[in-house]
Design an enzyme around this catalytic site. Structure first.
Site, PDB file in Angstrom:
ATOM      1  CG  ASP A 274      60.378  26.617  -1.205  1.00 33.12           C
ATOM      2  OD1 ASP A 274      60.911  27.615  -0.665  1.00 33.12           O
ATOM      3  OD2 ASP A 274      59.713  25.775  -0.568  1.00 33.12           O
TER       4      ASP A 274
ATOM      5  CG  MET B 141      51.259  23.147  -0.263  1.00 34.96           C
ATOM      6  SD  MET B 141      49.609  23.552  -0.841  1.00 34.96           S
ATOM      7  CE  MET B 141      49.333  22.241  -2.002  1.00 34.96           C
TER       8      MET B 141
ATOM      9  N   GLY C 114      57.847  14.832   8.407  1.00 36.89           N
ATOM     10  CA  GLY C 114      57.742  16.283   8.503  1.00 36.89           C
ATOM     11  C   GLY C 114      56.522  16.780   7.779  1.00 36.89           C
ATOM     12  N   GLY C 115      56.353  18.086   7.832  1.00 43.16           N
ATOM     13  CA  GLY C 115      55.205  18.662   7.169  1.00 43.16           C
ATOM     14  C   GLY C 115      55.364  20.155   6.990  1.00 43.16           C
ATOM     15  N   GLY C 116      54.483  20.701   6.173  1.00 43.20           N
ATOM     16  CA  GLY C 116      54.494  22.134   5.913  1.00 43.20           C
ATOM     17  C   GLY C 116      53.085  22.599   5.639  1.00 43.20           C
TER      18      GLY C 116
ATOM     19  CE  LYS D 249      54.305  17.951  -0.343  1.00 44.26           C
ATOM     20  NZ  LYS D 249      55.150  18.845  -1.157  1.00 44.26           N
TER      21      LYS D 249
ATOM     22  CB  VAL E 217      56.682  14.005   3.969  1.00 45.98           C
ATOM     23  CG1 VAL E 217      57.458  12.867   3.317  1.00 45.98           C
ATOM     24  CG2 VAL E 217      56.430  15.130   2.969  1.00 45.98           C
TER      25      VAL E 217
END
Length: 173
Positions: A140, A28, A24-26, A46, A31
């Site tokens: 968060d 920033m 997954g990722g976001g 990450k 991963v």
């Protein structure tokens, strides 16, 4: 084979970690599940997003996440292994890999039974209490940052927005 910062693919190797799959990722970073080929175990890597590698604030925030994780040792907080960078200057954090699902994925199946919800809440509270004892505020907590392992253990993930008490807030808008 060493990978460049733009060539993150399954089977590629960074140091002694072989990338297995993208998890997954976001905003920033991204991963990946990887195999530690020396220890014959899986880890989570990450990576700071390539477009942020020259952003001083993003780099400081990423390093700060690693430093915060390194201070925390608790059964309900993701285990930190190391922070390093590729020969191309691409920063990454190596953490424990957990077999299971995030709480947000679990909730897609419907509401939790009360006893399961209470077990999860207690473990999250225990992990956060440990972080707070080390003057780290997560900032968060959400279902996507709570991992439920196959063994029933809860792990708090992603300290990327965490703040150490007494430090200046670093936030990317």
């Amino acid at each position: 084979m060493v990978i460049s910062r733009t060539d993150m693919r399954e089977g590629r190797t960074i140091s002694h970690y072989r990338i297995v799959q993208r998890l997954g990722g976001g905003g920033m970073g991204v991963v990946y599940k990887a195999e530690d080929v020396k220890l014959k175990t899986f880890v989570a890597l990450k990576f700071l997003s390539p477009e942020l590698t020259h952003d001083e604030i993003a780099v400081k925030r990423f390093i700060g996440e690693a430093q915060k994780l390194a201070t925390l040792d608790h059964p309900n907080i993701c285990n930190f292994h190391e922070m390093d960078e590729t020969p191309y200057g691409h920063l990454y954090i190596c953490m424990a890999y957990y077999d299971g699902e995030t709480l947000d994925r679990r909730l897609q199946n419907g509401p939790l039974p009360v006893d399961e919800a209470l077990r999860i809440v207690v473990q999250v509270a225990d992990g956060l209490a440990q972080a707070h004892a080390h003057e780290v505020t997560h900032r968060d907590i959400k279902p996507a940052n709570i991992m439920l392992t196959r063994e029933g253990q809860v792990k708090i993930l992603d300290f990327g927005l965490a703040k150490l008490r007494g430090t200046t807030q670093v936030t990317i808008e």
